[in-house]
Design an enzyme around this catalytic site. Structure first.
Site, PDB file in Angstrom:
ATOM      1  N   PRO A 147      17.009 -25.192   9.733  1.00 48.18           N
ATOM      2  CA  PRO A 147      17.163 -24.478   8.351  1.00 48.18           C
ATOM      3  C   PRO A 147      15.708 -24.331   7.739  1.00 48.18           C
ATOM      4  O   PRO A 147      15.306 -25.604   7.861  1.00 48.18           O
ATOM      5  CB  PRO A 147      18.164 -25.242   7.651  1.00 48.18           C
ATOM      6  N   LYS A 170      18.571 -18.878   6.729  1.00 44.95           N
ATOM      7  CA  LYS A 170      18.582 -20.160   6.272  1.00 44.95           C
ATOM      8  C   LYS A 170      20.048 -20.675   6.120  1.00 44.95           C
ATOM      9  O   LYS A 170      20.411 -21.905   6.667  1.00 44.95           O
ATOM     10  CB  LYS A 170      17.887 -20.311   4.865  1.00 44.95           C
ATOM     11  N   ASP A 198      13.739 -24.088   4.376  1.00 41.57           N
ATOM     12  CA  ASP A 198      13.918 -23.824   2.877  1.00 41.57           C
ATOM     13  C   ASP A 198      12.556 -24.228   2.462  1.00 41.57           C
ATOM     14  O   ASP A 198      11.569 -24.335   2.994  1.00 41.57           O
ATOM     15  CB  ASP A 198      14.827 -24.588   2.234  1.00 41.57           C
ATOM     16  N   ARG A 209      26.183 -15.141  -6.806  1.00 41.42           N
ATOM     17  CA  ARG A 209      26.714 -15.451  -5.436  1.00 41.42           C
ATOM     18  C   ARG A 209      28.286 -15.187  -5.356  1.00 41.42           C
ATOM     19  O   ARG A 209      28.949 -15.699  -4.504  1.00 41.42           O
ATOM     20  CB  ARG A 209      26.354 -17.164  -5.354  1.00 41.42           C
TER      21      ARG A 209
END
Length: 267
Positions: free
Chosen positions: A224, A207, A226, A165
């Site tokens: 969202p 998301k 998940d 990331r």
């Protein structure tokens, strides 16, 4: 002192997985940080809270942050009876509020959140704040500005536990600094336009975009999805999403379900 008569539970808000730098102090005081602001709050009695900020700061920053212009008890009452599972989740999560957070910190935090546990996300966000953010007079590290974060070399940034990331975080900060995305102007867009603009950023999927819409821009119809929500739909709702039943408040219902599912599993 501040009276709050609607649903408001500091512990549940802290554990609800939407903000990663809320701290419970040893004396029962909770510390909240958003943008360049820090506030300490402690429950005094059932509806009374001792707060560390001025009335002006409460009205301008913290009342909107806690979404106190919206009546969550009323939302729960009106939503009751549509789904037995959701009714149980709402009762379990009573006191949660959807926080309206700083857009840049929210964007970066949820880019980091991908495939990470909440403790791991919190650790990375805290490291970034400590290394690159300014400190308040009482020693609290604020989240870094886009300019500060965009200037950090990738090797240094990766030391905050970001893994793959790292480049996404750096690219997002640079996109804000360059004007490729204007986080303030996004407030003026429709839900769909806001979502589409966020999705243009590298490392931002559905998301993450939905999380930023919900937790930074207060778009409470955004949901969202998940692993916890997917599991709830599959195991508790026979594979049929319940969110269409709740219209404009679907994002709030999502938070109740998320908190309930994690709480049941002891996570």
């Amino acid at each position: 002192m501040k009276k709050i008569t609607d649903d408001f539970d500091l512990e549940k808000i802290m554990l609800s997985g939407q903000a990663f730098r809320i701290t419970k102090m040893s004396n029962g005081v909770y510390r909240f940080v958003t943008g360049q602001d820090v506030m300490y709050i402690k429950k005094v009695d059932e509806k009374t809270y001792d707060i560390s900020c001025s009335e002006e700061k409460w009205q301008d920053t913290w009342a909107p942050y806690f979404d106190l212009g919206r009546n969550y008890a009323s939302i729960r009452r009106e939503a009751k009876g549509k789904s037995e599972f959701v009714d149980a989740a709402m009762e379990y999560g009573k006191g949660i509020r959807v926080l309206k957070q700083d857009p840049f910190e929210t964007l970066i935090s949820f880019i980091i959140s991908q495939r990470k546990s909440i403790p791991a996300i919190s650790s990375s966000v805290e490291k970034i704040s400590e290394k690159y953010g300014k400190k308040t007079p009482d020693g609290v590290s604020l989240f870094p500005t886009p300019e500060a974060l965009s200037a950090v070399p990738l090797d240094d940034l990766s030391s905050c536990g970001l893994g793959y990331r790292t480049t996404y975080v750096s690219d997002a900060a640079k996109a804000v600094v360059s004007g490729e995305i204007d986080l303030e102007k996004l407030y003026d867009l429709s839900d769909e336009e806001l979502f589409e603009n966020l999705m243009r950023l590298r490392g931002v999927g559905k998301k993450v975009a939905n999380c930023v819409c919900l937790f930074a821009y207060a778009r409470i119809s955004m949901v969202p999805i998940d692993v916890w929500i997917e599991r709830a739909i599959r195991e508790e709702c026979a594979g049929v999403s319940p969110f269409e039943l709740y219209g404009e408040e679907a994002g709030i219902i999502q938070q109740y379900i998320f908190f309930y599912e994690r709480g049941k599993k002891g996570k």
